[in-house]
Design a protein around this motif. Sequence first.
Motif, short mmCIF file in Angstrom:
data_model
loop_
_atom_site.label_atom_id
_atom_site.label_comp_id
_atom_site.label_asym_id
_atom_site.label_seq_id
_atom_site.Cartn_x
_atom_site.Cartn_y
_atom_site.Cartn_z
N ASN A 1 -8.52 4.34 15.86
CA ASN A 1 -8.70 4.24 17.31
C ASN A 1 -7.97 3.01 17.83
N TRP B 1 -9.62 -0.55 17.28
CA TRP B 1 -9.49 -1.14 15.93
C TRP B 1 -8.09 -1.69 15.74
N ARG C 1 -7.46 -5.68 15.29
CA ARG C 1 -7.19 -6.14 13.92
C ARG C 1 -5.73 -6.51 13.71
N CYS D 1 10.21 -7.77 3.97
CA CYS D 1 10.10 -8.38 5.31
C CYS D 1 10.78 -9.75 5.38
N ARG E 1 -4.85 5.73 6.91
CA ARG E 1 -4.98 4.95 8.16
C ARG E 1 -4.75 3.46 7.95
N VAL F 1 -0.69 3.01 10.64
CA VAL F 1 -0.77 2.48 12.02
C VAL F 1 0.04 1.18 12.17
N LEU F 2 0.48 0.62 11.05
CA LEU F 2 1.04 -0.73 11.10
C LEU F 2 2.55 -0.78 11.35
N LEU G 1 1.79 -4.83 -2.67
CA LEU G 1 2.56 -4.09 -1.65
C LEU G 1 3.75 -3.45 -2.34
N MET H 1 -0.44 -0.63 0.21
CA MET H 1 -0.68 -2.07 0.45
C MET H 1 -2.16 -2.41 0.28
N GLN I 1 -5.78 -6.94 2.37
CA GLN I 1 -6.44 -8.26 2.35
C GLN I 1 -5.70 -9.25 1.45
N VAL J 1 -2.49 -9.23 0.79
CA VAL J 1 -1.26 -9.62 1.49
C VAL J 1 -1.59 -10.55 2.66
N ALA K 1 3.95 -9.15 11.57
CA ALA K 1 3.17 -8.28 10.67
C ALA K 1 1.77 -8.05 11.22
N ARG L 1 -2.94 -11.64 14.11
CA ARG L 1 -3.93 -12.60 13.57
C ARG L 1 -3.27 -13.57 12.59
N ILE L 2 -2.28 -13.10 11.83
CA ILE L 2 -1.56 -13.99 10.90
C ILE L 2 -0.77 -15.03 11.71
N PHE M 1 8.01 -12.89 5.56
CA PHE M 1 7.16 -12.87 4.35
C PHE M 1 6.76 -11.42 4.12
O1 UT7 Z 1 4.90 -6.97 6.44
C1 UT7 Z 1 4.39 -7.14 5.16
C2 UT7 Z 1 3.26 -8.04 5.19
N1 UT7 Z 1 2.08 -7.32 5.56
C3 UT7 Z 1 1.07 -7.97 6.08
O2 UT7 Z 1 1.16 -9.12 6.34
C4 UT7 Z 1 -0.23 -7.22 6.29
C5 UT7 Z 1 -1.39 -8.11 5.93
N2 UT7 Z 1 -2.67 -7.47 6.07
C6 UT7 Z 1 -3.21 -7.15 7.27
O3 UT7 Z 1 -2.58 -7.35 8.29
C7 UT7 Z 1 -4.62 -6.61 7.35
O4 UT7 Z 1 -5.22 -6.77 6.07
C8 UT7 Z 1 -4.70 -5.13 7.78
C9 UT7 Z 1 -4.32 -5.00 9.24
C10 UT7 Z 1 -3.78 -4.27 6.92
C11 UT7 Z 1 -6.12 -4.61 7.62
O5 UT7 Z 1 -7.02 -5.42 8.38
P1 UT7 Z 1 -8.36 -5.95 7.71
O6 UT7 Z 1 -9.08 -6.70 8.74
O7 UT7 Z 1 -7.97 -6.68 6.45
O8 UT7 Z 1 -9.15 -4.61 7.41
P2 UT7 Z 1 -9.73 -4.09 6.02
O9 UT7 Z 1 -8.62 -3.54 5.18
O10 UT7 Z 1 -10.62 -5.12 5.43
O11 UT7 Z 1 -10.64 -2.89 6.51
C12 UT7 Z 1 -11.80 -3.13 7.31
C13 UT7 Z 1 -12.37 -1.80 7.71
C14 UT7 Z 1 -12.55 -0.82 6.54
O12 UT7 Z 1 -13.73 -0.07 6.78
P3 UT7 Z 1 -15.08 -0.45 6.01
O13 UT7 Z 1 -14.77 -0.33 4.56
O14 UT7 Z 1 -15.41 -1.85 6.42
O15 UT7 Z 1 -16.05 0.57 6.52
C15 UT7 Z 1 -11.36 0.09 6.67
O16 UT7 Z 1 -11.61 1.37 6.12
O17 UT7 Z 1 -11.50 -1.16 8.62
C16 UT7 Z 1 -11.23 0.18 8.18
N3 UT7 Z 1 -9.89 0.54 8.60
C17 UT7 Z 1 -9.63 1.17 9.76
N4 UT7 Z 1 -10.44 1.60 10.75
C18 UT7 Z 1 -9.85 2.20 11.80
C19 UT7 Z 1 -8.71 0.30 7.96
N5 UT7 Z 1 -7.70 0.79 8.68
C20 UT7 Z 1 -8.24 1.33 9.80
C21 UT7 Z 1 -7.71 1.97 10.93
N6 UT7 Z 1 -8.54 2.38 11.89
N7 UT7 Z 1 -6.36 2.17 11.08
#
Ligand code: UT7
Length: 316
Positions: free
Chosen positions: A30, A33, A37, A114, A153, A157-158, A190, A205, A208, A210, A244, A247-248, A302
Amino acid sequence: MNGIKLISTGSALPERVVTNHDLAKIVDTNDEWIVSRTGISSRRHCSGGETHAGLCLAAARQALERGGIAPEQIGVCIVATVSQDYFTPAAACLLQKELGLPEDTVCFDLNAACSGFVYGLHVAECLLAAAPRKYALVIGGEVLSRLMDFTDRSTCVLFGDGAGAALVEWGERFPSLHAVLGCRGNAEALNVPGIRTGLPSYVHMDGQTVFRFAVEALPHCAKEVADKAGIPLEQVDRFVFHQANQRIIDFAVKKLKVDPAKCTGNIARTGNTSAASVPLLLDELVTSGALASGQKALCVGFGAGLTWGGALLELA
Ligand code: UT7
């Protein structure tokens, strides 16, 4: 001291805008989220006849036109990417043909994910020192929508598609990039599986892991570049951080204690475009006048590898 200056930039984005609401129709996610996030509201995806080479070509052409430099003046052409049209030939070779670059131009693709564009800047700086012609095209281009599992998901979405190009010139009295590049080998955090694995080539990926790497690597790398250049961070005119996750970026801005107004980005409209992220933002800053002639941009990428790369780039 010798090094490179940024002469001009170019960019190309696919026509199709994919909003968070569009994605919510095909995967369990949605808008709330994704925005809260990541900071992403929409991204571009290639469709129809749009290709990786087409995006890179359009961005490179624009940079050449804006810089008033002819293809015959280019000595090096590097495309930073992980999502080129062919394993081989390199996207840079396709550009050699389409742009009409001289046959002795050094043309190759560079995979540092990246961090690729910043790696490419440093490699161009080194190669140009020995090249007969002192201009280089450094392009970051990605069609990441091809590498997405649209049932996952946590990744689909990213990421987005696009290309950004930088035309740089090497000179004996030009400032060094003071590049800081690094790698901490890790295939688990990743990856995109290759042929040997028998798995589909989708981005996997551990978000967390990363994220934790990124909030350490980004500010550390930015500080190291400034230290190497011998300037305080306050003297940097713009920070061009890999887009990326908002929040980062917010974390890095706080940790570095730099002016948030110098760290504006485009992640809301582009998503994470990997190697294209830094040059796309650089192009926006140059064309809007936010980065003016004589000003310095501290670029940091990065990502997968895990890699990082930072460089101080002055606009001519
Ligand atoms: O370019 C390369 C470098 N990449 C990065 O720097 C990415 C680094 N990582 C991130 O930016 C973040 O870790 C993400 C954006 C990928 C994820 O955010 P997060 O706050 O770390 O979320 P999470 O993986 O801990 O997931 C939290 C919750 C989970 O649900 P439960 O287990 O708490 O019930 C996920 O299933 O969010 C859920 N979730 C989603 N919900 C709705 C994960 N993706 C989605 C989504 N929509 N698209």
